[in-house]
Design an enzyme around this catalytic site. Sequence first.
Site, PDB file in Angstrom:
ATOM      1  N   GLN A 180       0.828  -1.210   0.000  1.00 47.23           N
ATOM      2  CA  GLN A 180       0.000   0.000   0.000  1.00 47.23           C
ATOM      3  C   GLN A 180       0.865   1.264   0.000  1.00 47.23           C
ATOM      4  OE1 GLN A 180      -3.055   0.671  -0.543  1.00 47.23           O
ATOM      5  NE2 GLN A 180      -3.904  -1.392  -0.599  1.00 47.23           N
ATOM      6  N   SER A 181       1.983   1.215  -0.675  1.00 45.37           N
ATOM      7  CA  SER A 181       2.891   2.359  -0.715  1.00 45.37           C
ATOM      8  C   SER A 181       2.258   3.574  -1.409  1.00 45.37           C
ATOM      9  CB  SER A 181       4.172   1.952  -1.459  1.00 45.37           C
ATOM     10  OG  SER A 181       4.918   3.095  -1.817  1.00 45.37           O
TER      11      SER A 181
END
Length: 324
Positions: A73-74
């Site tokens: 989920q960068s």
Amino acid sequence: MNTIPRLHFAHLPTPIEELPRLSDHLGGPRILVKRDDQTGLAFGGNKTRKLEFLVAEAQEQGARTLISGGALQSNHCRQTAAAAAKYGFDCILVLNGEMPDKPSANLLLDQLFGAEVVTIADRNERDRVLQETFDKVVADGRKPYLVPYGGSSPTGALGYVFAMEELMKQWTDFRNLDHIVFGTSSGGTHAGLVLGQRVFGFKGKVLGISIDESEEWLKGRVSKLATEASERLGERIQFESAEVLANADYCKAGYGVLTEAEREAVNLFAKYEGLLLDPVYTGRAAAGMIDLIRKGYFKKDETILFWHTGGGTALFAEKYANRI
Ligand SMILES: *Cc1c(COP(=O)(O)O)cnc(C)c1O
């Protein structure tokens, strides 16, 4: 300074707002927020400012493919994928985590921007897989540019040197701005602000709340990045670890692990100000700020500027959506 390659796609200056109801609730100091969650690129965030310099550098080197890595989920990878799409690069992302059946939030957006996503189970494999990916692109004859983790190279950090200049132009009453507080992780934002503080003469304190790294590591990293970034500006300024303010009291749960502290911070900002934080970065940084207010570290007659670094899209990640 104006000869450094830079693209201009961020919506700048980002606004500064007052948070009077939150401040009242906490019985604490005056709190302002700098809205870098509104930088414009793909739901915004602090990586936009870094990417203005990083993508310009990639173009200058004649690169065709942007490669970067991070967590599943960068936010950094989501913004990198968007910038790649906007400037016509291919994009490959190496993300640690398991590819879900239905990608959500940042991961969904990475795919929407056309990035090729490579997932790896073990975070410790990331450097090796990134290198292999890089070598493969070279072998295929499409020149790659490696965007460092979090966009935190001396080049990326320049985004926050100029952010400090922007803040100082915006906020002229500097006797009244005592602390800048924000979440720090790969150190580029922190380094840029520390260097900008020196170059533009900001008189307050610049305090990074660690998201996942030790105080010692951060101070070393930030001072090194700030020193190297100063060379890009044409004059080396040597920064020492001891000059960097970092607090690692709020990251013990580990990266991306939601605890009651982040939950409270996200809820307070939402309920008192209608402002969205994220569960991983700004939620943790705000939780640190709130605790420090309660402990009296920030005095009632002081003014804090909370630098909102974005990340709100992660609220919709399946990992957090029903738990915040
Ligand atoms: C990447 C990120 C940070 C940390 O910034 P660094 O420059 O990597 O230290 C803070 N907040 C959000 C929302 C981020 O995505």
